[in-house]
Design an enzyme around this catalytic site. Structure first.
Site, PDB file in Angstrom:
ATOM      1  N   ASP A 121       4.326  -2.895   3.967  1.00 36.69           N
ATOM      2  CA  ASP A 121       5.215  -2.840   2.794  1.00 36.69           C
ATOM      3  C   ASP A 121       5.710  -4.181   2.264  1.00 36.69           C
ATOM      4  OD1 ASP A 121       5.244  -0.063   2.275  1.00 36.69           O
ATOM      5  OD2 ASP A 121       6.507   0.245   4.031  1.00 36.69           O
ATOM      6  N   ASP A 180      -0.162   4.479  -1.166  1.00 35.71           N
ATOM      7  CA  ASP A 180       0.916   3.560  -1.559  1.00 35.71           C
ATOM      8  C   ASP A 180       0.515   2.090  -1.368  1.00 35.71           C
ATOM      9  OD1 ASP A 180       1.521   6.041  -0.338  1.00 35.71           O
ATOM     10  OD2 ASP A 180       3.647   5.573  -0.190  1.00 35.71           O
TER      11      ASP A 180
HETATM   12  N1  GLY Z   1       5.899   4.060   0.104  1.00 42.13           N
HETATM   13  C1  GLY Z   1       6.705   5.123   0.552  1.00 42.13           C
HETATM   14  C2  GLY Z   1       7.115   6.078  -0.513  1.00 42.13           C
HETATM   15  O1  GLY Z   1       6.665   6.028  -1.613  1.00 42.13           O
HETATM   16  O2  GLY Z   1       7.932   6.905  -0.215  1.00 42.13           O
END
Ligand code: GLY
Length: 398
Positions: A121, A180
């Site tokens: 992330d 994601d």
């Molecule tokens: N990347 C985690 C979410 O979108 O909840």
């Protein structure tokens, strides 16, 4: 007499144009009105004041508003970049120096994140904070932070498979990659531009190509989680984590894919990425379960009932992505995607989704869903919904 009349007319026209100009300053598409700007500034002032009054100094990054309580997160939470990012977006919308000062302060408090390698992330965390600082201030001051952050992200690259591993090996998955993750690739392109080192660029390309090949179904919707075998590179499972079912289309996942492949096209001009972004946009737009106001249910495959939660965050991400995507397509499609983005933003700016002044603990948007299967942040205000909504407003303004 004629001269006096002429002078009066000139005076009248001058006053009229001043009035028109000042009322049009923020009226693009009649969405970015002075009233909207007032709501945004006063909400974020309220949120800012609440943070300042918090005694625990570790609680400085707000994530959500649940049952009237602000939820705070540490700098290593995946959402830590969105509050500083929103401050940058508000500065860009208003040019009010106070937001720049605050954005800088909160961004600089995030520096240690550049060494974070525990999941994928870091692209969100550093991109929304330092990435926006660089874009806004046109400075080279934070370049080394971007390159270090990209190096941290690249440490999760599994060369044998050609993907960046999203989460660490656990009891269920050994090399999970989630849709994601497309959002983290922008950081790699940025690092190559700064450093001249194409390693980051090449990692982004291989990750995107494998996502393109493996993550999508026939109808262009995407799986949430793919699990790869670390040795052979074989796909072991196609599952969900935050969606309704393994075979369903989790709403925010579709938005991440749309945004991610739009960025891939921006950075490479490879039309395969543009085609994928267009396919995802059309999947969302034509889905029979997309409500009339264009704000999706939390998953496209859930039963549509009166109380089925919507996900305003997915809508905000989609709107922002569409405002970029529409600049890469032909005139007819440009109009379709731009009008659709405006429709979404108009809905998000309505009373149904935008908090009234003084409510929602200062967050802007109501009605997002973090993870329904985990009973987490259902029908809540969440920082990333605000961030992409503000980004979309800025993209609309340009
Ligand atoms: N990347 C985690 C979410 O979108 O909840």
């Amino acid at each position: 007499m004629y001269k006096i009349m002429k002078q009066n007319n000139i005076l009248f026209l001058t006053i009229l144009s001043i009035l028109l100009f000042s009322s049009c300053k923020h009226t693009e598409n009649n969405i970015i009105t002075n009233d909207l700007i007032t709501v945004i500034e006063s909400q974020y002032e309220l949120l800012f004041e609440s943070i300042q009054s918090e005694k625990n100094t570790k609680k400085f990054l707000p994530r959500n508003n649940i049952k009237g309580e602000i939820g705070y997160i540490p700098t290593y939470d995946w959402t830590s970049g969105f509050y500083p990012g929103s401050l940058w977006e508000i500065y860009n919308l208003t040019k009010n120096e106070i937001w720049k000062k605050r954005a800088l302060d909160y961004t600089e408090r995030m520096e240690s994140v550049k060494f974070f390698t525990n999941n994928h992330d870091i692209g969100f965390m550093i991109g929304c904070s330092f990435g926006n600082a660089i874009k806004t201030l046109k400075t080279t001051k934070y370049d080394a932070i971007i390159v270090q952050a990209a190096t941290s992200l690249a440490s999760r690259y599994r060369a044998k498979i050609g993907v960046i591993q999203s989460w660490n090996k656990g009891s269920k998955w050994s090399c999970p990659v989630i849709i994601d993750n497309m959002m983290n690739l922008e950081l790699l392109f940025h690092a190559t531009r700064i450093s001249g080192d194409s390693t980051y660029y090449n990692i982004a390309i291989r990750h995107a190509n494998n996502t393109l090949k493996n993550h999508f179904r026939e109808d262009s919707s995407s799986y949430h989680v793919l699990d790869y075998d670390l040795e052979s590179g074989a796909i072991v499972a196609r599952n969900t984590h935050q969606g309704y079912a393994d075979e369903s289309a989790w709403a925010r996942g579709q938005s991440w894919g749309l945004y991610g492949f739009t960025v891939m096209y921006r950075e490479t001009k490879d039309t395969r990425y543009l085609e994928q972004a267009v396919k995802i946009a059309n999947f969302i737009k034509n889905h029979p379960n997309l409500p009339e106001d264009q704000i999706p249910y939390w998953d496209f495959n859930v039963k549509a009932e009166k109380d089925t939660p919507r996900d305003a965050s997915a809508a905000a991400i989609t709107a922002s992505a569409l405002l970029e995507l529409c600049t890469y397509v032909d005139e007819d499609s440009n109009k379709i995607y731009k009008d659709w983005a405006i429709e979404i933003i108009r809905a998000l700016s309505s009373k149904a989704y935008l908090a009234e002044k003084g409510t929602n603990n200062g967050f802007l948007l109501k009605h997002s869903v973090g993870s329904l299967p985990h009973n987490s942040e259902i029908n809540a205000a969440i920082n990333y919904a605000d961030y992409y909504y503000l980004e979309a407003l800025n993209r609309l303004k340009i």
